[in-house]
Write an enzyme that holds these catalytic residues in place. Sequence first.
Site, PDB file in Angstrom:
ATOM      1  N   ASP A  53       0.822  -1.211   0.000  1.00 60.39           N
ATOM      2  CA  ASP A  53       0.000   0.000   0.000  1.00 60.39           C
ATOM      3  C   ASP A  53       0.860   1.267   0.000  1.00 60.39           C
ATOM      4  O   ASP A  53       2.065   1.223   0.283  1.00 60.39           O
ATOM      5  CB  ASP A  53      -0.876   0.029   1.255  1.00 60.39           C
ATOM      6  CG  ASP A  53      -2.110  -0.851   1.109  1.00 60.39           C
ATOM      7  OD1 ASP A  53      -2.439  -1.241  -0.033  1.00 60.39           O
ATOM      8  OD2 ASP A  53      -2.744  -1.142   2.145  1.00 60.39           O
ATOM      9  N   TYR A 111       7.274  -9.851   7.123  1.00 65.79           N
ATOM     10  CA  TYR A 111       6.968  -8.432   7.294  1.00 65.79           C
ATOM     11  C   TYR A 111       7.501  -7.986   8.651  1.00 65.79           C
ATOM     12  O   TYR A 111       7.504  -8.762   9.611  1.00 65.79           O
ATOM     13  CB  TYR A 111       5.452  -8.183   7.291  1.00 65.79           C
ATOM     14  CG  TYR A 111       4.814  -8.202   5.931  1.00 65.79           C
ATOM     15  CD1 TYR A 111       4.796  -7.062   5.130  1.00 65.79           C
ATOM     16  CD2 TYR A 111       4.203  -9.360   5.446  1.00 65.79           C
ATOM     17  CE1 TYR A 111       4.191  -7.075   3.880  1.00 65.79           C
ATOM     18  CE2 TYR A 111       3.599  -9.379   4.191  1.00 65.79           C
ATOM     19  CZ  TYR A 111       3.599  -8.227   3.416  1.00 65.79           C
ATOM     20  OH  TYR A 111       3.004  -8.246   2.183  1.00 65.79           O
TER      21      TYR A 111
END
EC number: 5.4.99.12
Lengths: 250, 250
Positions: A53, A111
Amino acid sequence: MEKVKCIISYDGSQFSGFQIQPKKRTVQGALEQALTTMHKGAHVRIQASGRTDTGVHAKRQTIHFETPYSIPKANWKQALNTLLPGDLFVQDVSFVPDSFHARYDVMEKEYRYYVWNEKEPDVFKRNYAYHFRYNIDMAAVQEACLYIEGTHDFTTFSSAKATTKGSKVRTLFQVTCEKQGSEVEFIFRGSGFLYNMVRIIVGVLLDVGQGRRKPEDITALLGKKDRQFVGETVPPQGLYLWNVKYKSLD
Amino acid sequence: MEKVKCIISYDGSQFSGFQIQPKKRTVQGALEQALTTMHKGAHVRIQASGRTDTGVHAKRQTIHFETPYSIPKANWKQALNTLLPGDLFVQDVSFVPDSFHARYDVMEKEYRYYVWNEKEPDVFKRNYAYHFRYNIDMAAVQEACLYIEGTHDFTTFSSAKATTKGSKVRTLFQVTCEKQGSEVEFIFRGSGFLYNMVRIIVGVLLDVGQGRRKPEDITALLGKKDRQFVGETVPPQGLYLWNVKYKSLD
């Protein structure tokens, strides 16, 4: 045709996310523009391990593309980095078999999420960590992490906007949280991640850290299979796609 | 009228330097805009310890301004930070005597310069350190630092564009250089600095680190009193105004 795999890093703060969009500065757009220049105007489409994003960073994102050119690895790297902007860098180039696919062949993704845990903001961290001013009970957060690790249906912890069809069961191999100085680091390694999953989980873990939930509440939340039972998605600037692993290649 | 002193920090990467300029985003412009809003449209002029160039950062820059308002310190801080953008932050507010001046009363300034010393760039450091890919002989640089410390005429190490009239003699109390991992940190503490002085000195120190000059050449260079004898000014993004000290106030 040759299939080329690239490991890239980018500072997401000045990109409108990964995916190409008209009139927006995106990672995919910048890469395809550089490749199209190299291919004398012929459009080259890239495939990534997944999208990120707006504002999300990548240390080792992976992409692939196909090319009619036969160019040595080092020259690909040099040529692309010459054409790319300073906030997007190709770290490694390799040639892969025709059967390789940057998205479908992912074995594991990592992540990390960074929190700047001080009363006051730091101007140098505003694009690189989430400023969270409240005290965090690290032992409680670490206990909650254990309830998230493993194989679960993560519907509760994925965006209601998610377009994923099919199973929302994923396996997280590692969910850990450590504090060093004023910085809190969350590490997530898993077989796959749903849309916004890391940022929703971190939000719940910070609720636990503030005493607003108990670590053992996680089990019940997973059972609800409903996004509405958990709080806000934490902001994108703390999130880094840290690494992507593939089967036999790495 | 009350005289207010503020210690501010800013990430210089998105500012066209400190000094106000029409149609440019500057630190002074952002501060004066916030103050003017607080003063219901009446323009408030600020004075700083000194200017910084485009891309240069500040950890603890100092400014002062005068106001007819009587507002507690904490409220000034809160109100200003609410009005200021995220890359500019007021860390501390205090009231000072009428006689105080942020520029004329400086006793000591500290600048730091950061070099990212790896073959490859790091996208996350591009605005915050100078990427220097060559091997640095740290012992030679550290020896050269000793020749720069002390009281000298720094004409050789100041921009030919400098508008400073009068003496170019300055005293540097500390000039040091340390390497930690891939990061090289230069520290400069002095009574005052000429225009571009730190960035020109770092350029010469890196020449020494590459073996292109000897540490003892510094003495002869100082004696030349001519900017033409030294190389390029290193880029702004590695430079931080780290601290400013005043007489009795600190």
